[in-house]
Scaffold this motif. Structure first.
Motif, PDB file in Angstrom:
ATOM      1  N   PRO A   8      45.210  34.773  42.712  1.00 41.67           N
ATOM      2  CA  PRO A   8      44.898  35.853  43.645  1.00 41.67           C
ATOM      3  C   PRO A   8      43.885  36.789  42.979  1.00 41.67           C
ATOM      4  N   THR A   9      42.956  37.331  43.773  1.00 42.10           N
ATOM      5  CA  THR A   9      41.936  38.205  43.188  1.00 42.10           C
ATOM      6  C   THR A   9      41.580  39.332  44.141  1.00 42.10           C
ATOM      7  N   TYR A  10      41.062  40.411  43.568  1.00 40.69           N
ATOM      8  CA  TYR A  10      40.585  41.546  44.355  1.00 40.69           C
ATOM      9  C   TYR A  10      39.664  42.410  43.491  1.00 40.69           C
ATOM     10  N   SER A  40      42.495  33.142  46.370  1.00 46.74           N
ATOM     11  CA  SER A  40      42.555  33.958  47.575  1.00 46.74           C
ATOM     12  C   SER A  40      42.054  35.350  47.231  1.00 46.74           C
ATOM     13  N   ASP A  41      40.969  35.740  47.895  1.00 48.46           N
ATOM     14  CA  ASP A  41      40.341  37.043  47.700  1.00 48.46           C
ATOM     15  C   ASP A  41      40.941  38.020  48.706  1.00 48.46           C
ATOM     16  N   ASN A  42      41.471  39.112  48.202  1.00 43.82           N
ATOM     17  CA  ASN A  42      42.172  40.090  49.030  1.00 43.82           C
ATOM     18  C   ASN A  42      41.205  41.082  49.670  1.00 43.82           C
ATOM     19  N   ASN A  69      42.997  43.697  53.231  1.00 44.33           N
ATOM     20  CA  ASN A  69      43.788  43.678  52.006  1.00 44.33           C
ATOM     21  C   ASN A  69      45.262  43.574  52.398  1.00 44.33           C
ATOM     22  N   LEU A  70      45.895  42.489  51.992  1.00 44.18           N
ATOM     23  CA  LEU A  70      47.282  42.213  52.360  1.00 44.18           C
ATOM     24  C   LEU A  70      48.269  42.666  51.291  1.00 44.18           C
ATOM     25  N   GLY A  71      47.780  43.188  50.183  1.00 50.07           N
ATOM     26  CA  GLY A  71      48.643  43.541  49.071  1.00 50.07           C
ATOM     27  C   GLY A  71      48.766  42.365  48.117  1.00 50.07           C
ATOM     28  N   PHE A  72      49.140  42.676  46.883  1.00 49.26           N
ATOM     29  CA  PHE A  72      49.178  41.652  45.844  1.00 49.26           C
ATOM     30  C   PHE A  72      50.152  40.517  46.166  1.00 49.26           C
ATOM     31  N   LYS A  78      49.713  33.532  49.442  1.00 51.85           N
ATOM     32  CA  LYS A  78      48.640  32.764  50.108  1.00 51.85           C
ATOM     33  C   LYS A  78      48.065  31.701  49.178  1.00 51.85           C
ATOM     34  N   THR A  79      47.886  32.031  47.888  1.00 49.59           N
ATOM     35  CA  THR A  79      47.317  31.043  46.968  1.00 49.59           C
ATOM     36  C   THR A  79      48.227  29.829  46.842  1.00 49.59           C
ATOM     37  N   VAL A  80      49.522  30.062  46.814  1.00 51.72           N
ATOM     38  CA  VAL A  80      50.475  28.955  46.699  1.00 51.72           C
ATOM     39  C   VAL A  80      50.503  28.142  47.991  1.00 51.72           C
TER      40      VAL A  80
END
Length: 112
Positions: A8-10, A40-42, A69-72, A78-80
């Protein structure tokens, strides 16, 4: 697919670049280690397409950019969900893997 590396990234372009570079270095130490990278880019303020394209020819990358932005936690989930590997490994966009990582994982998977 054996392993899905989930990131996950942001708003951390340079850290993600360093992370993907460490994966590239480790991948060159093994001949046929079956893995993919799921990012997955937040909803970062800038496009990650340039960095994704930089590594896409070296290993499989699944990329998603959220519309908000969905939160961490949800972004991590999402990545999983994007993963198609038998195993999923979530790492931070600021994590680096060691050059021998895939060699060690390959042995663990083979022997267990």
């Amino acid at each position: 697919m054996l392993l899905s590396i989930c990131i996950p990234t942001y708003n951390r372009f340079q850290q993600l670049d360093n992370c993907l570079n460490s994966i590239l270095i480790a991948s060159k130490k093994v001949s046929k280690f079956d893995f993919e990278v799921c990012i997955s880019d937040n909803n970062s303020e800038y496009s990650l397409n340039k960095i994704i394209d930089k590594y896409r020819n070296n290993f499989k990358i699944n990329f998603n950019k959220n519309n908000e932005n969905l939160g961490f936690a949800i972004n991590g989930i999402k990545t999983v969900q994007m993963a198609s590997g038998e195993y999923s490994w979530m790492i931070g966009d600021d994590d680096l893997i060691l050059p021998e990582t895939f060699i060690k994982l390959e042995n663990i998977f083979k022997n267990n």
